[in-house]
Scaffold this motif. Structure first.
Motif, PDB file in Angstrom:
ATOM      1  N   THR A   1       0.780  -1.229   0.000  1.00  0.00           N
ATOM      2  CA  THR A   1       0.000   0.000   0.000  1.00  0.00           C
ATOM      3  C   THR A   1       0.811   1.278   0.000  1.00  0.00           C
ATOM      4  O   THR A   1       0.282   2.338  -0.314  1.00  0.00           O
ATOM      5  N   GLY A   2       2.073   1.221   0.397  1.00  0.00           N
ATOM      6  CA  GLY A   2       2.816   2.458   0.605  1.00  0.00           C
ATOM      7  C   GLY A   2       3.962   2.638  -0.354  1.00  0.00           C
ATOM      8  O   GLY A   2       3.964   2.149  -1.476  1.00  0.00           O
ATOM      9  N   LEU A   3       4.970   3.332   0.138  1.00  0.00           N
ATOM     10  CA  LEU A   3       6.125   3.691  -0.681  1.00  0.00           C
ATOM     11  C   LEU A   3       7.225   2.642  -0.559  1.00  0.00           C
ATOM     12  O   LEU A   3       7.361   1.987   0.475  1.00  0.00           O
ATOM     13  N   PRO A   4       8.022   2.489  -1.616  1.00  0.00           N
ATOM     14  CA  PRO A   4       9.129   1.529  -1.555  1.00  0.00           C
ATOM     15  C   PRO A   4      10.176   1.947  -0.531  1.00  0.00           C
ATOM     16  O   PRO A   4      10.277   3.120  -0.155  1.00  0.00           O
ATOM     17  N   TRP A   5      10.944   0.968  -0.123  1.00  0.00           N
ATOM     18  CA  TRP A   5      12.056   1.180   0.817  1.00  0.00           C
ATOM     19  C   TRP A   5      12.971   2.301   0.317  1.00  0.00           C
ATOM     20  O   TRP A   5      13.419   3.149   1.080  1.00  0.00           O
ATOM     21  N   GLN A   6      13.229   2.293  -0.997  1.00  0.00           N
ATOM     22  CA  GLN A   6      14.180   3.260  -1.560  1.00  0.00           C
ATOM     23  C   GLN A   6      13.650   4.692  -1.555  1.00  0.00           C
ATOM     24  O   GLN A   6      14.409   5.632  -1.787  1.00  0.00           O
TER      25      GLN A   6
END
Length: 874
Positions: free
Chosen positions: A809-814
């Motif tokens: 659901t959210g943003l990638p680790w990077q």
């Protein structure tokens, strides 16, 4: 809210009567339960989402407690993240001590203040208790004689799905097996043309399609399929039957449904999104729950009734006593001399002042440190007297934090004024590009389009362009069809192998040159003609929304945008409306780098529309009659800020007056230096970039065009503030690309309506973006989307880790982490700063109950600067 509600466990086995629920009651329960998740947009139209959107009636801390109890999800920054921020000087420990003193003042413990304070100061170091102390025989001996700890009212217990309480013969929780089945069915139903074969009977809805197929599912045992053989055909009836068979008490139904929705918040969020987006799928979330609970019944039936009912967990006294020995410097002898009541008081204090509370105080100190440093920057500007020259050009940018460094560099080059406004410029439009029968919304996802704007061209040029575009689309469709069918897929490598191999080698070793060549070939082939926009209203009975604007609407939208910008007088010869977009290759999250509010839509189209409206003679005539007199020589143009390479691309430049041409030439002349400086500043924050770059622009283009680059830019990471006020308040301040900037002049807003609109629209969007980044940083395993390098795009609508995870659901680790162990984004709740008298803020809080709840419950922080330049925290 069921997340934090107590479960009457003694009723679990007693409830044998059938559940009698009306359909309307069931729908109300499903709607109420859905507050624990948030709608999830498809990744191609990525929109920042507040994962706690439906929970803002509760305090931030209440939600933190509920999530920890229900899902073991911690939404306060971890100890390592906090200590790293402390080492970098982002947290003033004097402020932390003030936060501690305030907390101690609010408590009613009878423990001596100096003793309690010593304990807290030591606990705030966030060091783990020594293992040898926790296993000490001396401590264990003391604990054995302790009757127990009364924590009534401190902790509540919430209901978990029955499948979470049962393990199969392989010691696997049944809820994990249930999740695996649900993921499979969700992928089949929600597939957006990625699979070669669609789910049979999909047009009948999720539940009925599942009901027809599940009886043949080889992943279920024969007995499990048999239990579903005569299951109801309607989702509502099936859900009621499953609830009854699982013996869920009526008072616990909402809590039980919440538990199931929180198990896979991604797939459930996508179902919620579609149920609100499409009228034919309004009951989709109910169908999802019907499928889920029906499958749960089939899986858990052999294990019912449960032998051991959930019981209230006793609080372990050992770590609490060890905490007093280690942090409170209390000896065993001193402990033994305390009365039983005093011992209970000490243990209860240690239980209350736990690690979560420590991290809460650290977060508040971190936020207050940022706020105080921001206030120092802004208030120091109030003491300066600025003698501004008349602006040669005025450029209106999106409030996006990435605009701030670019604006600052641009203003350094000469008499240029920049303006901040929401990047859709107040235009509620859907855009239809040349030759396309489809349109997409080009406005924040919290709004609905009210007009459609089409690109048009000369009829002969249009026909030729459509033929060329159709050829490209046909080639792409043929390639996809061959890839997804058995026999053609065997031939495909022989046909495409040489070309794709060459493309792979070129993109790997010379990405900039390869992509430039590919782009030039495509553009040369397509040869898109010059286009015009359908600004004039045209009647179309087939269109769901009107095409173009009426004469009155043209004036209204132009007036509204100019007032929101504070641009109603002192017009420069050239006014540039600047949308923004991004550029990256091989990036599932490409749209996340465009406008975070507008579902991945870049703002250039809206910029063209507004500039076109403001250039219309009839619009200017009406505006002049209202006191907004745009000089004859002033010309509006449109451009787009490419945030990945910090360049300005011109989209619409009409015939310019002599003074406007001078301004245009000046901007063109300084733009290379602006781009170089902005890139140099921005790239310095990216990892593995040399400190001294010979050619920042070339390096920025490499990031944008390298298909192996997992971090083409930082996006909106480190966003922390939303500043609403005139540009003079922030001009020449280095805000480090962390602030959303919206122009606002309270003197031109007698009624407060402009401020109310800014808070309701851009204020909501900036909060969503802020909490999206916050959640993805503090709880990446639950609210983030993992490592880009191992993501799998699924169903054409999102990403998973592997082939059977939740829809992430959210943003990638990077997007939020500097490295595997170091966060780049500082997880701070949004600090809103408004330059206006206190009575404006009071009126805003009184009239906007939703915003008032956000402030009171700790979802945003609010401050104001009055006309005398005094700062006030609300």
């Amino acid at each position: 809210m069921g997340v934090a509600s107590a479960v009457r466990k003694e009723d679990y086995k007693k409830n044998t009567r059938p559940i009698i629920l009306e359909e309307k009651d069931l729908n109300v329960l499903v709607e109420s339960a859905s507050q624990v998740i948030a709608p999830l947009w498809p990744i191609g139209s990525f929109a920042a989402r507040n994962p706690w959107l439906g929970l803002e009636k509760l305090s931030f801390d209440q939600v933190a407690v509920g999530l920890k109890q229900n899902r073991d999800v911690d939404i306060y920054p971890g100890a390592s993240m906090i200590l790293s921020a402390k080492r970098k000087g982002e947290i003033d420990e004097a402020i932390l001590n003030l936060e501690l003193q305030r907390w101690l003042d609010s408590q009613s413990f009878t423990i001596p203040r100096d003793v309690a304070e010593r304990f807290c100061q030591a606990a705030l170091k966030l060091e783990e208790l020594p293992s040898e102390l926790l296993s000490s025989q001396e401590v264990e001996k003391v604990v054995e004689g302790f009757d127990g700890l009364n924590t009534e009212g401190v902790e509540a217990f919430s209901m978990q799905p029955i499948s979470a309480q049962i393990e199969n013969q392989d010691h696997e929780k049944l809820i994990h097996l249930l999740d695996h089945h649900i993921i499979k069915w969700c992928k089949l139903y929600l597939d957006d043309s990625q699979a070669g074969w669609t789910m049979p009977n999909r047009e009948e809805g999720f539940f009925r399609a599942w009901q027809r197929l599940v009886r043949y599912d080889p992943a279920l045992t024969k007995n499990e399929r048999e239990r579903l053989k005569d299951w109801p055909l309607e989702a509502e009836e099936a859900l009621k039957k499953a609830i009854s068979r699982l013996k869920i008490t009526e008072s616990d139904i909402q809590s039980y449904l919440e538990g199931h929705l929180m198990s896979l918040p991604g797939w459930a969020g996508m179902m919620l999104y579609r149920s609100r987006q499409y009228s034919q799928e309004q009951s989709l979330l109910t169908e999802y729950l019907a499928v889920r609970l029906s499958l749960e019944w089939a899986l858990v039936k052999p294990y019912l009734p449960l032998g051991n009912q959930p019981t209230e967990e006793k609080v372990s006294v050992t770590p609490l006593l060890a905490a007093w020995i280690h942090w409170g410097e209390l000896s065993i002898e001193e402990w033994s001399q305390l009365s039983t009541a005093e011992q209970n008081e000490y243990l209860l204090f240690a239980y209350t002042f736990d690690e979560k509370l420590c991290r809460k105080l650290w977060l508040e100190a971190w936020e207050q440190t940022y706020t105080e440093r921001l206030s120092q920057k802004l208030l120091s500007k109030q003491q300066e007297i600025n003698y501004k020259k008349a602006a040669l050009a005025q450029l209106a940018f999106c409030i996006d934090v990435r605009s701030e460094p670019f604006r600052r560099q641009l203003e350094k080059q000469g008499p240029i004024e920049t303006i901040g406004i929401a990047g859709f410029f107040g235009l509620p439009i859907a855009t239809s590009e040349l030759g396309s029968n489809h349109s997409h919304a080009s406005l924040p996802v919290i709004l609905k389009p009210q007009h459609k704007i089409k690109e048009s061209a000369d009829e002969n040029e249009l026909q030729s362009y459509q033929e060329r575009k159709q050829a490209v689309n046909s080639l792409s469709y043929t390639f996809k069809t061959m890839k997804q069918n058995v026999l053609p897929s065997l031939l495909l490598p022989e046909l495409s192998g040489p070309w794709l191999s060459l493309q792979m080698v070129a993109r790997s070793f010379v990405p900039r040159s390869a992509n430039r060549v590919i782009r030039n070939i495509r553009e040369t082939w397509l040869r898109k003609p010059n286009t015009e926009l359908s600004l004039n209203h045209t009647h179309c009975s087939k269109a769901e929304i009107p095409v173009g604007f009426t004469e009155t609407e043209k004036v209204n939208y132009a007036r509204q945008a100019l007032k929101m910008m504070g641009l109603t007088e002192n017009f420069a010869p050239l006014v540039v409306i600047c949308g923004h977009g991004s550029q990256s290759i091989n990036n599932p999250y490409a749209s996340a780098l465009d406008c975070g509010a507008c579902g991945g839509a870049a703002g250039g189209f809206n910029a063209r529309v507004l500039a076109g409206l403001c250039n219309l003679p009839e619009v200017r005539k009406e505006l002049a009659a209202e006191g907004i007199d745009i000089p004859k020589d002033t010309v509006f143009a449109a451009a787009e800020h490419n945030t990945t390479v910090d360049e300005l691309d011109w989209l619409y430049v009409p015939e310019l007056s002599e003074t406007a041409q001078e301004a245009f030439d000046f901007i063109e002349g300084v733009m290379p230096k602006v781009s170089e400086k902005a890139n140099e500043e921005r790239l310095a924050y990216l990892p593995n970039v040399q400190s001294q770059l010979k050619n920042p622009q070339a390096e920025a283009h490499r990031f944008a065009e390298d298909w192996s680059e997992v971090r083409p830019e930082w996006g909106l990471a480190r966003n922390a503030a939303f500043i609403i006020g005139p540009r003079e308040l922030t001009q020449d301040c280095d805000l480090e690309g962390r602030a959303f900037l919206h122009n606002y002049d309270w003197k031109q807003d007698k009624t407060g309506d402009l401020l109310a609109n800014i808070i309701a629209g851009p204020g909501t969007v900036t909060q969503w973006i802020n909490l999206q980044y916050y959640a993805s940083t503090v709880a990446p395993h639950y609210y983030g989307s993992g490592n880009k390098a191992t993501q799998t795009v699924t169903s054409g609508l999102g990403v998973m880790q592997g082939n059977a995870s939740d829809l992430l659901t959210g943003l990638p680790w990077q997007s939020v982490m500097q490295s595997d162990h170091e966060a780049y984004h500082s997880p701070l709740r949004l600090q809103i700063v408004i330059q206006a008298p206190s009575k404006y803020i009071e009126r805003l809080l009184k009239n906007d109950s939703s915003f008032r709840a956000k402030v009171q419950n700790g979802w945003v922080r609010l401050a104001s600067i009055n006309s005398q330049g005094r700062w006030r925290n609300w």
